[in-house]
Design a protein around this motif. Sequence first.
Motif, PDB file in Angstrom:
ATOM      1  N   ALA A  30      -8.221  16.665   2.877  1.00 49.07           N
ATOM      2  CA  ALA A  30      -7.332  15.834   3.430  1.00 49.07           C
ATOM      3  C   ALA A  30      -7.732  14.923   4.567  1.00 49.07           C
ATOM      4  CB  ALA A  30      -5.941  16.689   3.738  1.00 49.07           C
ATOM      5  N   THR A  31      -7.033  13.686   4.553  1.00 52.68           N
ATOM      6  CA  THR A  31      -7.346  12.689   5.499  1.00 52.68           C
ATOM      7  C   THR A  31      -5.961  12.470   6.320  1.00 52.68           C
ATOM      8  OG1 THR A  31      -7.210  10.707   4.353  1.00 52.68           O
ATOM      9  CG2 THR A  31      -9.377  11.824   4.636  1.00 52.68           C
ATOM     10  N   LEU A  32      -6.099  12.228   7.715  1.00 49.83           N
ATOM     11  CA  LEU A  32      -4.869  11.584   8.238  1.00 49.83           C
ATOM     12  C   LEU A  32      -5.081  10.426   8.849  1.00 49.83           C
ATOM     13  CD1 LEU A  32      -2.151  12.288   9.982  1.00 49.83           C
ATOM     14  CD2 LEU A  32      -3.388  13.403  11.567  1.00 49.83           C
ATOM     15  N   PHE A  37      -2.809   2.637   9.425  1.00 47.49           N
ATOM     16  CA  PHE A  37      -4.057   2.981   8.427  1.00 47.49           C
ATOM     17  C   PHE A  37      -5.263   3.208   9.326  1.00 47.49           C
ATOM     18  CE2 PHE A  37      -0.762   2.295   5.444  1.00 47.49           C
ATOM     19  CZ  PHE A  37      -1.218   2.715   4.109  1.00 47.49           C
ATOM     20  N   GLU A  38      -5.260   3.452  10.398  1.00 49.63           N
ATOM     21  CA  GLU A  38      -6.542   3.796  11.048  1.00 49.63           C
ATOM     22  C   GLU A  38      -6.611   5.427  11.129  1.00 49.63           C
ATOM     23  OE1 GLU A  38      -6.899   0.935  15.129  1.00 49.63           O
ATOM     24  OE2 GLU A  38      -5.212   2.570  15.196  1.00 49.63           O
ATOM     25  N   LEU A  39      -7.703   5.789  10.938  1.00 51.05           N
ATOM     26  CA  LEU A  39      -8.202   7.196  10.571  1.00 51.05           C
ATOM     27  C   LEU A  39      -8.021   8.014  11.795  1.00 51.05           C
ATOM     28  CD1 LEU A  39      -9.138   9.257   8.375  1.00 51.05           C
ATOM     29  CD2 LEU A  39     -11.553   8.882   9.130  1.00 51.05           C
ATOM     30  N   ILE A  40      -7.293   9.145  11.678  1.00 52.21           N
ATOM     31  CA  ILE A  40      -7.150  10.287  12.965  1.00 52.21           C
ATOM     32  C   ILE A  40      -8.323  11.213  12.736  1.00 52.21           C
ATOM     33  CG2 ILE A  40      -5.633  11.639  14.167  1.00 52.21           C
ATOM     34  CD1 ILE A  40      -3.500   9.534  13.681  1.00 52.21           C
ATOM     35  N   ALA A  41      -8.270  11.857  11.556  1.00 57.66           N
ATOM     36  CA  ALA A  41      -8.814  12.991  11.383  1.00 57.66           C
ATOM     37  C   ALA A  41      -9.024  13.217   9.577  1.00 57.66           C
ATOM     38  CB  ALA A  41      -8.255  14.262  11.829  1.00 57.66           C
ATOM     39  N   PHE A  42     -10.206  14.006   9.249  1.00 59.88           N
ATOM     40  CA  PHE A  42     -10.266  14.235   7.852  1.00 59.88           C
ATOM     41  C   PHE A  42     -10.670  15.620   7.860  1.00 59.88           C
ATOM     42  CE2 PHE A  42     -14.159  12.184   9.135  1.00 59.88           C
ATOM     43  CZ  PHE A  42     -15.244  13.118   8.541  1.00 59.88           C
ATOM     44  N   ARG A  60     -11.557   5.465   0.142  1.00 61.42           N
ATOM     45  CA  ARG A  60     -11.911   6.579   1.008  1.00 61.42           C
ATOM     46  C   ARG A  60     -13.080   6.475   1.843  1.00 61.42           C
ATOM     47  NH1 ARG A  60     -13.221  12.172   1.476  1.00 61.42           N
ATOM     48  NH2 ARG A  60     -11.337  13.264   2.608  1.00 61.42           N
ATOM     49  N   THR A  61     -14.036   6.135   1.178  1.00 60.75           N
ATOM     50  CA  THR A  61     -15.415   5.899   1.966  1.00 60.75           C
ATOM     51  C   THR A  61     -15.427   4.958   3.221  1.00 60.75           C
ATOM     52  OG1 THR A  61     -16.641   6.405  -0.179  1.00 60.75           O
ATOM     53  CG2 THR A  61     -17.786   5.344   1.738  1.00 60.75           C
ATOM     54  N   VAL A 113      11.361   8.437  11.331  1.00 61.76           N
ATOM     55  CA  VAL A 113      10.324   7.255  11.432  1.00 61.76           C
ATOM     56  C   VAL A 113       9.130   7.773  10.854  1.00 61.76           C
ATOM     57  CG1 VAL A 113       9.338   5.840  12.933  1.00 61.76           C
ATOM     58  CG2 VAL A 113      11.899   6.371  13.487  1.00 61.76           C
ATOM     59  N   VAL A 114       8.528   6.637  10.017  1.00 62.48           N
ATOM     60  CA  VAL A 114       7.172   7.075   9.470  1.00 62.48           C
ATOM     61  C   VAL A 114       6.125   6.788  10.528  1.00 62.48           C
ATOM     62  CG1 VAL A 114       6.842   4.867   8.426  1.00 62.48           C
ATOM     63  CG2 VAL A 114       5.506   6.920   7.642  1.00 62.48           C
ATOM     64  N   LEU A 115       5.151   7.817  11.070  1.00 64.06           N
ATOM     65  CA  LEU A 115       4.123   7.654  11.936  1.00 64.06           C
ATOM     66  C   LEU A 115       2.784   7.644  11.365  1.00 64.06           C
ATOM     67  CD1 LEU A 115       5.974   9.928  14.794  1.00 64.06           C
ATOM     68  CD2 LEU A 115       5.890   7.396  14.510  1.00 64.06           C
ATOM     69  N   GLY A 116       2.614   8.003  10.154  1.00 61.37           N
ATOM     70  CA  GLY A 116       1.264   8.056   9.682  1.00 61.37           C
ATOM     71  C   GLY A 116       1.277   8.715   8.320  1.00 61.37           C
ATOM     72  N   TYR A 117       0.320   8.878   7.735  1.00 60.77           N
ATOM     73  CA  TYR A 117       0.153   9.496   6.366  1.00 60.77           C
ATOM     74  C   TYR A 117      -1.136  10.512   6.129  1.00 60.77           C
ATOM     75  CZ  TYR A 117       2.539   4.973   5.769  1.00 60.77           C
ATOM     76  OH  TYR A 117       3.558   4.069   5.981  1.00 60.77           O
ATOM     77  N   VAL A 118      -0.782  11.515   5.271  1.00 61.60           N
ATOM     78  CA  VAL A 118      -1.938  12.653   5.101  1.00 61.60           C
ATOM     79  C   VAL A 118      -2.265  12.075   3.437  1.00 61.60           C
ATOM     80  CG1 VAL A 118      -2.403  14.935   4.581  1.00 61.60           C
ATOM     81  CG2 VAL A 118      -1.312  14.211   6.739  1.00 61.60           C
ATOM     82  N   TRP A 119      -3.293  11.810   3.324  1.00 64.14           N
ATOM     83  CA  TRP A 119      -3.916  11.702   2.110  1.00 64.14           C
ATOM     84  C   TRP A 119      -4.842  12.890   1.219  1.00 64.14           C
ATOM     85  CZ3 TRP A 119      -2.023   6.856   0.017  1.00 64.14           C
ATOM     86  CH2 TRP A 119      -1.778   6.106   1.149  1.00 64.14           C
TER      87      TRP A 119
END
Length: 423
Positions: A30-32, A37-42, A60-61, A113-119
């Motif tokens: 998973a990535t957050l 769309f700035e990566l916080i953690a994976f 993703r890369t 409110v949407v604050l981010g996304y987990v992929w």
Amino acid sequence: MRQNARVTTDSRGDYQELVDEISELLGAPATLENRDFELIAFGAYDSEGDLDPSALDPVRTRSILTRRSTTAVRAWFEGFGITRATGPVRIPPTPEAGVYRGRTCLPVRHRGVVLGYVWLLDTEPGPTERQLTAAMEVTARIGALLADEAQHGADLSRELRAVLTADRDWQRDMAVAELRTALGARADTPHAVVCVAPWPSAGPDDAPSVRTVPGATALCTMPWDGDASRALWAAGAAGQSLALLVRLRSADVPTPATTAAGRLLERARGAAGAAAGAAGAAAGATAGVAAGVSAPRTGLVELGDAWWEASAAARAARAESRFGPVAEWTSIGAFRLLTALPARSVRDPAVRVLLSPAHRELARTAEVYLDCAGQAGRTAAELGIHRQTLYYRLSRVEQLTGLDLADGEDRLLLHMALKSARL
């Protein structure tokens, strides 16, 4: 197989812990990312090659390597309604868009409110509805953490820079008081300062979001005057470094700081490599980028000293590869003193000629000899030369410098000058 999975956290836990928890719940990497769309953690989950680079797609890369996605990629994913969704959104593979593997998006929301996304990358047989429901509960905790940081002023670049650049006691006291007020209870927790230098920056305010760095309390760019910064960032930007304030769970465990430094270093080197490629520069341009970590502190009064330590450790890491790309102040030995010396000390008349390009081999011989405490056998073995060759080179060093290698003070002067020249 799970690697570094951490599943116990509270609502103020580290983003990395929460993402690792989702990875373990679903058995998939998973990535957050934040809503920009700035990566916080994976997640560090690996199951039968799920993280095999050959199985990843360019989208993703790029996200992992550069810590962000392009505007086009963002618009493409938002076209699936992820900004409005309250539950998982399935996105099919689309090779023409660079999405070779399907994925599921878990919107991270707080109070609507949407604050981010987990992929999540698609896996077989894939998560069950029950697993996805459990994962969405974790995203709610992520959303609460993002909202809490936003409410308390997560971007404290101005306040941190004011503390680190204050040159008078009263200015420093005022800046520390302002930063303490902004941080609240977090001001009194153990922390360390990280320096990444040079940092790819187009200006003094060009820094990543603090939310993209796990454990970060505040960050800002700072001037960096090294020659490498001018060479690496040939596009014309002023030399910059990145200062990062990282909270620690314990003053005895600097791991959050070294981990954050390592991730930022990867990002800086990726940007340096891209800039070097665009400018046609040498492929090894990224070698000059390094990171340093200060000794742990509790409270904010000694932040200036901590920043000096982190900067010095970064300089030592650039000078000596044995310290690694991330150097801790407590582990750089004599460089703790050498980094405090003024630049003009390198130009000592006795060693100036030895430091010329024509005598590079002699300078290295002298440095290795002094590193080996004057033991000829160890030195010859380290250099791969015969002892007679070593003795000849050392005599040439004495002739060029006028120093006596049998004299302790002369040896100290030469050793310090050779080490300082690396800085």
